[in-house]
Design a protein around this motif. Sequence first.
Motif, PDB file in Angstrom:
ATOM      1  N   GLY A  69       2.052  64.761  42.003  1.00  0.00           N
ATOM      2  CA  GLY A  69       0.820  65.091  41.276  1.00  0.00           C
ATOM      3  C   GLY A  69      -0.365  65.237  42.217  1.00  0.00           C
ATOM      4  N   TYR A  70      -0.436  64.378  43.213  1.00  0.00           N
ATOM      5  CA  TYR A  70      -1.525  64.463  44.193  1.00  0.00           C
ATOM      6  C   TYR A  70      -1.416  65.763  44.998  1.00  0.00           C
ATOM      7  N   ALA A  71      -0.194  66.116  45.382  1.00  0.00           N
ATOM      8  CA  ALA A  71       0.014  67.369  46.120  1.00  0.00           C
ATOM      9  C   ALA A  71      -0.399  68.562  45.265  1.00  0.00           C
ATOM     10  N   TRP A  72      -0.006  68.570  44.004  1.00  0.00           N
ATOM     11  CA  TRP A  72      -0.389  69.663  43.108  1.00  0.00           C
ATOM     12  C   TRP A  72      -1.898  69.713  42.948  1.00  0.00           C
ATOM     13  N   GLY A  73      -2.529  68.562  42.775  1.00  0.00           N
ATOM     14  CA  GLY A  73      -3.981  68.501  42.621  1.00  0.00           C
ATOM     15  C   GLY A  73      -4.718  69.013  43.850  1.00  0.00           C
ATOM     16  N   ASN A  74      -4.081  68.921  45.009  1.00  0.00           N
ATOM     17  CA  ASN A  74      -4.668  69.404  46.256  1.00  0.00           C
ATOM     18  C   ASN A  74      -4.186  70.806  46.614  1.00  0.00           C
ATOM     19  N   GLY A  75      -3.466  71.427  45.693  1.00  0.00           N
ATOM     20  CA  GLY A  75      -3.025  72.800  45.906  1.00  0.00           C
ATOM     21  C   GLY A  75      -1.990  72.972  47.009  1.00  0.00           C
ATOM     22  N   ARG A  76      -1.233  71.912  47.308  1.00  0.00           N
ATOM     23  CA  ARG A  76      -0.212  71.998  48.351  1.00  0.00           C
ATOM     24  C   ARG A  76       1.069  72.590  47.776  1.00  0.00           C
ATOM     25  N   PRO A  77       1.674  73.546  48.493  1.00  0.00           N
ATOM     26  CA  PRO A  77       2.983  74.045  48.052  1.00  0.00           C
ATOM     27  C   PRO A  77       3.963  72.868  48.038  1.00  0.00           C
ATOM     28  N   THR A  78       4.742  72.756  46.985  1.00  0.00           N
ATOM     29  CA  THR A  78       5.626  71.610  46.817  1.00  0.00           C
ATOM     30  C   THR A  78       7.025  72.067  46.425  1.00  0.00           C
ATOM     31  N   ILE A  79       8.007  71.575  47.166  1.00  0.00           N
ATOM     32  CA  ILE A  79       9.414  71.843  46.861  1.00  0.00           C
ATOM     33  C   ILE A  79      10.000  70.569  46.282  1.00  0.00           C
ATOM     34  N   LYS A  94       8.379  81.038  53.723  1.00  0.00           N
ATOM     35  CA  LYS A  94       7.650  81.469  54.926  1.00  0.00           C
ATOM     36  C   LYS A  94       7.518  82.984  54.960  1.00  0.00           C
ATOM     37  N   SER A  95       8.597  83.701  54.628  1.00  0.00           N
ATOM     38  CA  SER A  95       8.551  85.167  54.676  1.00  0.00           C
ATOM     39  C   SER A  95       7.587  85.735  53.642  1.00  0.00           C
ATOM     40  N   ARG A  96       7.356  85.019  52.566  1.00  0.00           N
ATOM     41  CA  ARG A  96       6.415  85.470  51.531  1.00  0.00           C
ATOM     42  C   ARG A  96       5.002  84.958  51.748  1.00  0.00           C
ATOM     43  N   GLY A  97       4.802  84.163  52.798  1.00  0.00           N
ATOM     44  CA  GLY A  97       3.474  83.667  53.116  1.00  0.00           C
ATOM     45  C   GLY A  97       3.000  82.485  52.289  1.00  0.00           C
ATOM     46  N   PHE A  98       3.913  81.822  51.600  1.00  0.00           N
ATOM     47  CA  PHE A  98       3.529  80.649  50.798  1.00  0.00           C
ATOM     48  C   PHE A  98       3.307  79.423  51.671  1.00  0.00           C
TER      49      PHE A  98
END
Length: 122
Positions: A68-78, A117-121
């Motif tokens: 949730g913290y990662a999402w709130g900070n806009g971090r790409p998450t797998i 990576k190839s899509r720039g995410f």
Amino acid sequence: MPFKKDMDDVFYYGIQQPVRSAGLLCERVDQEAFIGDILDQVKKKIETAAVVIAELSGANPNVYLEVGYAWGNGRPTILLIKDDQELRFDVRGQRCLKYQRIMELEESLKKELKELKSRGFI
């Protein structure tokens, strides 16, 4: 991911190797030297991460909080989970890499990172 010994193989072979082969640094806060609060350190690492990889098996509340913290900070998450585990409600609608064996995890994560990576995410 939970900091448990039974998760070490998942980290070292299923996560760390594909991350490194993608040219990224793979860090786990419990393996670092630092001073102060561990949650503050986790938050700093999430805030600066190119990508956050969360292993959700076992439904550890801390891992869900960190997602949730990662999402709130806009971090790409797998998101990762063992195939026999159930996702909790908050993430059920999200794409999640499911695996049964560590080798499957390594292969799917390597492919996922390469594609992102190839899509720039990341």
